[in-house]
Design an enzyme around this catalytic site. Structure first.
Site, short mmCIF file in Angstrom:
data_model
loop_
_atom_site.label_atom_id
_atom_site.label_comp_id
_atom_site.label_asym_id
_atom_site.label_seq_id
_atom_site.Cartn_x
_atom_site.Cartn_y
_atom_site.Cartn_z
N LYS A 154 35.02 50.94 75.98
CA LYS A 154 34.96 50.55 74.83
C LYS A 154 36.03 51.17 73.93
O LYS A 154 36.27 50.55 72.77
CB LYS A 154 33.68 50.24 74.23
CG LYS A 154 32.86 51.87 73.75
CD LYS A 154 31.53 51.28 73.29
CE LYS A 154 30.82 52.48 72.78
NZ LYS A 154 29.37 52.14 72.28
N ASP A 155 36.37 52.26 74.33
CA ASP A 155 37.32 53.24 73.52
C ASP A 155 38.86 52.77 73.99
O ASP A 155 39.67 53.25 73.20
CB ASP A 155 37.10 54.67 73.49
CG ASP A 155 35.70 55.13 73.12
OD1 ASP A 155 34.98 54.55 72.50
OD2 ASP A 155 35.07 56.31 73.90
N ARG B 176 30.42 46.19 63.62
CA ARG B 176 29.75 45.20 64.91
C ARG B 176 28.53 45.23 64.76
O ARG B 176 27.59 44.09 64.53
CB ARG B 176 30.46 45.44 66.23
CG ARG B 176 29.41 44.65 67.32
CD ARG B 176 29.99 45.05 68.76
NE ARG B 176 29.58 46.51 68.85
CZ ARG B 176 28.26 46.92 69.10
NH1 ARG B 176 27.21 46.08 69.32
NH2 ARG B 176 27.93 48.00 69.52
N ARG B 177 27.69 46.36 64.78
CA ARG B 177 26.15 46.43 64.91
C ARG B 177 25.63 46.07 63.31
O ARG B 177 24.63 45.44 63.35
CB ARG B 177 25.74 47.91 65.17
CG ARG B 177 25.92 48.24 66.59
CD ARG B 177 25.68 49.68 66.97
NE ARG B 177 25.66 49.79 68.45
CZ ARG B 177 26.05 50.92 69.00
NH1 ARG B 177 26.55 52.11 68.13
NH2 ARG B 177 26.14 51.45 70.32
N ARG C 107 28.06 59.12 61.42
CA ARG C 107 29.00 59.93 62.70
C ARG C 107 28.03 60.71 63.67
O ARG C 107 27.14 61.06 63.13
CB ARG C 107 30.42 60.11 62.20
CG ARG C 107 31.29 58.88 62.24
CD ARG C 107 32.79 59.22 62.52
NE ARG C 107 33.01 59.93 63.80
CZ ARG C 107 34.29 60.49 64.15
NH1 ARG C 107 34.92 60.79 63.31
NH2 ARG C 107 34.10 60.83 65.50
N ARG D 43 22.77 61.92 65.69
CA ARG D 43 22.06 60.77 65.34
C ARG D 43 20.80 60.58 65.80
O ARG D 43 20.09 60.42 64.71
CB ARG D 43 23.00 59.60 66.22
CG ARG D 43 24.57 59.56 65.87
CD ARG D 43 25.37 58.51 66.60
NE ARG D 43 26.73 58.65 66.37
CZ ARG D 43 27.40 57.54 66.25
NH1 ARG D 43 27.14 56.14 66.31
NH2 ARG D 43 28.81 57.79 66.17
N CYS E 130 38.96 48.31 68.17
CA CYS E 130 37.48 48.68 68.66
C CYS E 130 36.59 48.86 67.44
O CYS E 130 35.28 49.09 67.50
CB CYS E 130 37.40 49.64 69.79
SG CYS E 130 37.77 51.23 68.96
#
Length: 325
Positions: A81-82, A135-136, A157, A163, A250
């Protein structure tokens, strides 16, 4: 005489090292050669800005690719995804191994699920959920709006420890992470809910890895190709084609998932779902298409482009803010 060890370029994060370690083991078994990890610091690792601000696409990839092209490493492992959707001619993705669980997960206080958390939001009456992903945010906020739940998405981040630490310290009620990342670092037991893809579609390519080498390294590319999973490759190619056709990077609020439609043990078709939304969840374009399982790169690309065209016709472009060019 013994062959030289293969040098595998990897980011330094705990997650990247775990991912690369798994690949290194597989390559050792496959080739009989020793594999050493070469740790490379990328701009995405050192910058404290939010990913959307530093360009999102490619910030974790460029330094690894530079090392490949300079001959400092023989191959590299990326979170798919990166990876930018445009592939440089000098490099080849030799393998996309079997994908891990592509879903997003919630790590919440007191073992709560998303619905329980939003219903339980005491004091302020708002559940504070951390994620660095537009997106989330778009999909969580849209879900909350449609179910009468009150949440606030908070941009964060940092690595997995950082997190989850926000929740443990009581600074946030929950964070949203990728299931695959937690699985790879052995922390799946901290998940309080696996978010259904009907609620939150993952990032294109989420849960999948790309093993990249130089086009000039044809012998190594052929060996690494043994680790490729054709269904994973078809699925993520369709997802990334959708992303590219939307002209989105992305860090854009785009979710996509291609999965196989089975009838018992028999794979019948591939379904591709896509979503684009405003981060506050007020507007969402969500569509899906189903077709034969792609057997070539071009067929997988076409599946993604077709769905992107339908989404653009429904107004997707206007929901993404600045479109990348």
């Amino acid at each position: 005489m013994t062959q030289q060890a293969l040098r595998l370029g990897t980011r330094r994060s705990k997650l990247a090292m775990a991912q690369s370690g798994h690949v290194a083991d597989a390559v050792r078994r496959l080739t009989g050669r020793e594999v050493e990890l070469v740790e490379i610091t990328t701009y995405g690792d050192t910058s404290r800005e939010h990913l959307a601000q530093i360009g999102g696409t490619g910030v974790f990839v460029t330094a690894l690719r530079d090392a490949l092209l300079a001959g400092e490493v023989d191959f590299a492992v990326h979170s798919l995804k990166d990876l930018p959707t445009a592939q440089p001619a000098e490099l080849v993705v030799a393998a996309m191994p079997l994908r891990e669980d592509p879903r997003d997960v919630l790590v919440a206080r007191d073992g709560l699920t998303f619905a329980e958390l939003a219903a339980d939001a005491s004091g302020t009456g708002v559940a504070r959920i951390g994620t660095g992903s537009p997106r989330r945010m778009a999909q969580l906020n849209a879900y909350a709006r449609s179910h009468g739940l009150r949440i606030e998405t908070v941009p964060i981040r940092g690595n997995i420890d950082t997190r989850i630490g926000f929740v443990r310290k009581g600074e946030l009620d929950a964070v949203v992470l990728a299931a695959a990342g937690l699985s790879r670092v052995g922390r799946s037991d901290e998940v309080t809910e696996f978010l259904s893809v009907d609620t939150v579609l993952p990032a294109p390519g989420q849960g999948a890895l790309a093993i990249e080498t130089t086009a000039a390294h044809a012998d190594l590319a052929a060996q690494l190709a043994e680790l490729d999973d054709p269904h994973t490759r078809a699925a993520v190619t369709a997802e990334r084609s959708l992303l590219a056709a939307l002209e989105a990077g992305c860090s854009a609020p785009v979710g996509a998932l291609a999965d196989l439609v089975r009838d018992g043990q028999v794979v019948k078709e591939m379904r591709l779902r896509g979503v684009v939304g405003t981060t506050d969840g007020s507007a969402l374009v969500q569509l899906s298409t189903t077709g034969p399982v792609p057997t070539t790169h071009d067929q997988a690309m076409a599946l993604g482009r077709e769905l992107a065209d339908e989404m653009l016709a429904k107004g997707a472009a206007g929901l993404m803010g600045e479109r990348a060019h």
